[in-house]
Design a protein around this motif. Structure first.
Motif, PDB file in Angstrom:
ATOM      1  N   ASP A 112       0.913  -1.406   0.011  1.00  0.00           N
ATOM      2  CA  ASP A 112      -0.148  -0.167   0.046  1.00  0.00           C
ATOM      3  C   ASP A 112       0.612   1.510  -0.312  1.00  0.00           C
ATOM      4  O   ASP A 112       0.362   1.874  -0.604  1.00  0.00           O
ATOM      5  CB  ASP A 112      -1.159   0.452   1.529  1.00  0.00           C
ATOM      6  CG  ASP A 112      -2.069   1.366   1.343  1.00  0.00           C
ATOM      7  OD1 ASP A 112      -2.655   1.169   0.332  1.00  0.00           O
ATOM      8  OD2 ASP A 112      -1.599   2.003   2.593  1.00  0.00           O
ATOM      9  N   HIS A 113       1.849   1.280   0.857  1.00  0.00           N
ATOM     10  CA  HIS A 113       2.985   2.229   0.865  1.00  0.00           C
ATOM     11  C   HIS A 113       3.598   2.968  -1.005  1.00  0.00           C
ATOM     12  O   HIS A 113       3.571   3.199  -1.301  1.00  0.00           O
ATOM     13  CB  HIS A 113       4.129   2.028   1.447  1.00  0.00           C
ATOM     14  CG  HIS A 113       5.069   3.778   1.577  1.00  0.00           C
ATOM     15  ND1 HIS A 113       4.560   4.694   2.765  1.00  0.00           N
ATOM     16  CD2 HIS A 113       5.902   3.404   1.662  1.00  0.00           C
ATOM     17  CE1 HIS A 113       5.827   5.420   2.843  1.00  0.00           C
ATOM     18  NE2 HIS A 113       6.455   4.858   1.804  1.00  0.00           N
ATOM     19  N   GLN A 115       2.360   1.619  -3.374  1.00  0.00           N
ATOM     20  CA  GLN A 115       1.211   2.473  -4.264  1.00  0.00           C
ATOM     21  C   GLN A 115       1.346   3.657  -4.631  1.00  0.00           C
ATOM     22  O   GLN A 115       0.627   4.443  -4.867  1.00  0.00           O
ATOM     23  CB  GLN A 115      -0.122   1.709  -4.424  1.00  0.00           C
ATOM     24  CG  GLN A 115      -0.420   0.106  -4.658  1.00  0.00           C
ATOM     25  CD  GLN A 115      -1.668   0.193  -4.454  1.00  0.00           C
ATOM     26  OE1 GLN A 115      -1.961  -0.345  -5.180  1.00  0.00           O
ATOM     27  NE2 GLN A 115      -2.251  -0.247  -3.697  1.00  0.00           N
ATOM     28  N   HIS A 116       1.764   4.629  -3.524  1.00  0.00           N
ATOM     29  CA  HIS A 116       1.724   6.188  -3.096  1.00  0.00           C
ATOM     30  C   HIS A 116       2.983   6.480  -3.594  1.00  0.00           C
ATOM     31  O   HIS A 116       2.594   7.652  -3.146  1.00  0.00           O
ATOM     32  CB  HIS A 116       1.166   6.564  -1.990  1.00  0.00           C
ATOM     33  CG  HIS A 116      -0.454   5.917  -1.462  1.00  0.00           C
ATOM     34  ND1 HIS A 116      -1.014   4.266  -1.386  1.00  0.00           N
ATOM     35  CD2 HIS A 116      -2.119   6.239  -1.819  1.00  0.00           C
ATOM     36  CE1 HIS A 116      -2.305   3.941  -1.363  1.00  0.00           C
ATOM     37  NE2 HIS A 116      -2.501   5.277  -1.487  1.00  0.00           N
ATOM     38  N   ARG A 332       5.945   9.652   1.158  1.00  0.00           N
ATOM     39  CA  ARG A 332       4.584   9.428  -0.383  1.00  0.00           C
ATOM     40  C   ARG A 332       4.600  10.643  -0.765  1.00  0.00           C
ATOM     41  O   ARG A 332       5.408  11.554  -0.658  1.00  0.00           O
ATOM     42  CB  ARG A 332       3.288   8.520   0.274  1.00  0.00           C
ATOM     43  CG  ARG A 332       3.454   7.733   1.464  1.00  0.00           C
ATOM     44  CD  ARG A 332       1.972   7.166   1.413  1.00  0.00           C
ATOM     45  NE  ARG A 332       1.632   6.251   2.408  1.00  0.00           N
ATOM     46  CZ  ARG A 332       0.911   5.611   2.079  1.00  0.00           C
ATOM     47  NH1 ARG A 332       0.000   5.678   2.277  1.00  0.00           N
ATOM     48  NH2 ARG A 332      -0.067   3.769   2.868  1.00  0.00           N
ATOM     49  N   PRO A 335       0.392  14.334  -0.712  1.00  0.00           N
ATOM     50  CA  PRO A 335      -1.180  14.544  -0.767  1.00  0.00           C
ATOM     51  C   PRO A 335      -1.822  15.957  -1.829  1.00  0.00           C
ATOM     52  O   PRO A 335      -1.587  16.592  -1.185  1.00  0.00           O
ATOM     53  CB  PRO A 335      -2.150  14.645   0.664  1.00  0.00           C
ATOM     54  CG  PRO A 335      -1.192  15.690   1.068  1.00  0.00           C
ATOM     55  CD  PRO A 335       0.383  14.800   0.340  1.00  0.00           C
TER      56      PRO A 335
END
Length: 592
Positions: A112-113, A115-116, A332, A335
């Motif tokens: 999941d990390h 992917q970002h 990441r 945002p």
């Protein structure tokens, strides 16, 4: 979670909400070790019964007949072995189940990390290294939890339980028998320090080997086409031998541990054997007690040889955990904002610039306006900045200077979810997933009706060849869509993009590697959607963009010409030069 934290703390954080299961697993390990130590005690008691008969330890419990005493010991032995086996089952199920759950959680957390992470991470790192972290490193951690945790608990339990018996029976021998323990523990720490760097090297080599395998398997057709099988086998051999040598360096350290510990164990065993024997011969110790201590010395010290294997598992696991933490420490992508409104698709760029840290590519001073519903093309030679510009428009990277507005709002202020629903991307290298054609078209809208999937396929001019397949839309495409031609994959990718009905459609070299029929089909599809959505085309093949509302010609990261196809061809410059080359004209403009 940062790399400055000790890897062991990471393990504890992953099982924090599993305290009940950890307690049950630990208790099962301790009880199993208690039962495991008991047979030696029973052997000592049995010797006491045989030698002393009615004066034995068991006789003091009220059973004076030696046969009955032995019968009682036989029943106790059965119950102890049964209990040991039962709790071994319990701790195996609990520790292994916990190891599997931690492995699963950590893999999902890392994936999941990943992917970002920003696009720059994948441009600067090998995918094989990432696969090695998600697979081999996490498996290495699972192997430690599966075996190492239980072995550590049982070794500690053995020291405490056996030590208690020693001090009860003979404090003198207890002190002597425990003398090697500090040397064993010091040896374990020495090994841990020596092994750490070697196991870090092993994990790094494993990543390199994984990267080589991933690249070669994906490029197998190219390897065959150039007859490079032997060369690639040789290159893989070098990678594999490097991994083997790194492991050998670690093995040389770990293999030295057990012989050293054996000698420490021998000193403790000989002390018990000789001093205990002397005390027995002089009447200061009973034969049963002597037999008990001799057997328990082995039970106390011998399991410590397992510290070498535990330390080996531990260091491999910690090296893997450090690599996992380095991945999780990668920042990441920034945002997105919170602005959420229907998107019309108007872009305004003011003095936008971006430069890569590890390469000279990028863009600089881009000023550009794209009206909602317009079809705009970006053309220019390789390395001119086209791909960088569309990455900026798609918010895969952020400008280092200047501003990009979408419908008058800074692009970074838009809700990420809204942007992904409003934008669709058709790359040059299409990624299709194992499954049916229908599944792949509906990838962006898993709940889409079949009629909507068909409509998107018709708009992409893919419906005809799909229906000609034996299973139509249910046809399985194989890994990466290998059962389809390049042009068919492109049209499925276009259908996938159109199904989400985006306000903005970006095509990155979508026609560069397709046949004339597919290019014509894509051009017809673009003509149908003209004015209905903003279309941004990146193309080397200029025949694809002749009907665009505006064409922007890029060179060295800047826009050097803008206009319609007819206007650009009518005046000297880079565009007319490229057009003349692609259409076979002998005359090449000298002016750029």
């Amino acid at each position: 979670m940062t790399a400055s934290r000790h890897p062991l703390r990471v393990l504890f954080s992953l099982v924090r909400d599993e305290r009940g299961r950890v307690i049950r697993a630990t208790a099962s390990s301790v009880v199993n070790k208690l039962f495991d130590v008991m047979p030696e005690i029973l052997i000592g008691i049995a010797l006491d019964v045989v030698v002393r008969g009615k004066d034995s330890f068991v006789a003091k419990l009220g059973i004076t007949d030696p046969v009955q005493q032995l019968t009682l010991l036989g029943i106790a032995t059965f119950l102890i072995w049964f209990g040991e086996s039962l709790f071994e089952y319990f701790y195996q199920v609990l520790w292994r189940g916990l190891a599997q759950d931690v492995q699963h959680r950590l893999r999902i957390l890392c994936y999941d990390h990943a992917q970002h992470l920003p696009t720059s991470f994948y441009e600067e790192n090998r995918s094989g290294d990432l696969v090695a972290v998600l697979n081999d490193d996490i498996n290495q951690l699972e192997r430690f939890l599966d075996r190492g945790a239980n072995e550590l608990i049982q070794t500690f339990s053995a020291v405490v339980l056996v030590g208690a018996v020693f001090f009860i029976v003979s404090p003198l021998i207890a002190v002597i028998a425990f003398t090697p323990v500090p040397a064993i523990i010091a040896g374990a720490f020495w090994f841990q320090r020596r092994a750490q760097a070697r196991y870090d090297a092993v994990r790094a080599r494993a990543g390199g080997l994984g990267a080589r395998l991933t690249t070669n398997l994906q490029g197998l057709q190219t390897i065959r086409a150039f007859g490079a099988e032997a060369r690639e086998t040789e290159a893989l051999t070098r990678e594999s031998l490097g991994y083997v040598e790194a492991n050998r360096a670690a093995i040389r350290v770990s293999s030295a541990f057990i012989p050293i510990i054996r000698m420490a164990i021998l000193s403790g065993f000989l002390a018990t054997f000789l001093i205990g024997g002397w005390l027995t011969l002089t009447g200061q110790m009973q034969v049963g007690a002597y037999g008990l201590l001799v057997f328990l010395t082995q039970r106390l010290l011998w399991p410590m040889t397992g510290l070498a294997e535990i330390a080996d598992l531990y260091e491999r696991a910690m090296a893997s955990t450090r690599r996992i933490l380095r991945l999780l420490d990668e920042p990441r992508a920034e945002p997105h904002g919170t602005h959420d409104a229907p998107v019309s698709g108007r872009f305004d760029l003011d003095d936008v610039g971006f430069r890569y840290a590890t390469s000279p590519g990028g863009v600089n001073g881009i000023c550009l306006s794209i009206g909602a519903g317009e079809t705009v093309a970006l053309v220019g030679p390789t390395g001119s900045g086209k791909s960088t510009l569309i990455k900026l428009l798609g918010l895969f990277i952020r400008p280092q200077k200047g501003c990009i507005l979408l419908d008058g709002v800074p692009l970074a202020d838009w809700s990420g979810e809204r942007l992904r629903r409003a934008m669709a991307w058709v790359p040059q290298e299409v990624t299709l997933f194992t499954g049916s054609i229908s599944d792949n078209i509906a990838y962006g809208r898993p709940g889409a009706r079949f009629s909507e999937i068909e409509a998107a396929a018709r708009m992409a001019e893919a419906d005809g060849f799909i229906r000609a397949l034996p299973d139509g839309y249910d046809s399985q495409i194989g890994e990466y869509g290998q059962k389809l031609s390049g042009g068919q994959r492109q049209r499925i990718a276009l259908a996938r993009a159109l199904l989400i009905d985006p306000a903005i459609l970006i095509l990155d070299e979508a026609t560069s590697a397709v046949d004339n029929e597919t290019e014509a089909a894509i051009q017809r599809s673009l003509a149908k959607m003209k004015g209905r959505r903003t279309v941004i085309l990146v193309a080397h093949r200029l025949s694809t963009v002749v009907h665009a509302d505006a064409i922007h010609v890029m060179e060295d990261g800047r826009i050097v010409q803008s206009g319609s196809h007819d206007a650009l061809v009518a005046r000297p410059g880079l565009y007319r030069n490229l057009w003349n080359i692609q259409t076979g004209h002998a005359e090449i403009e000298a002016e750029m």
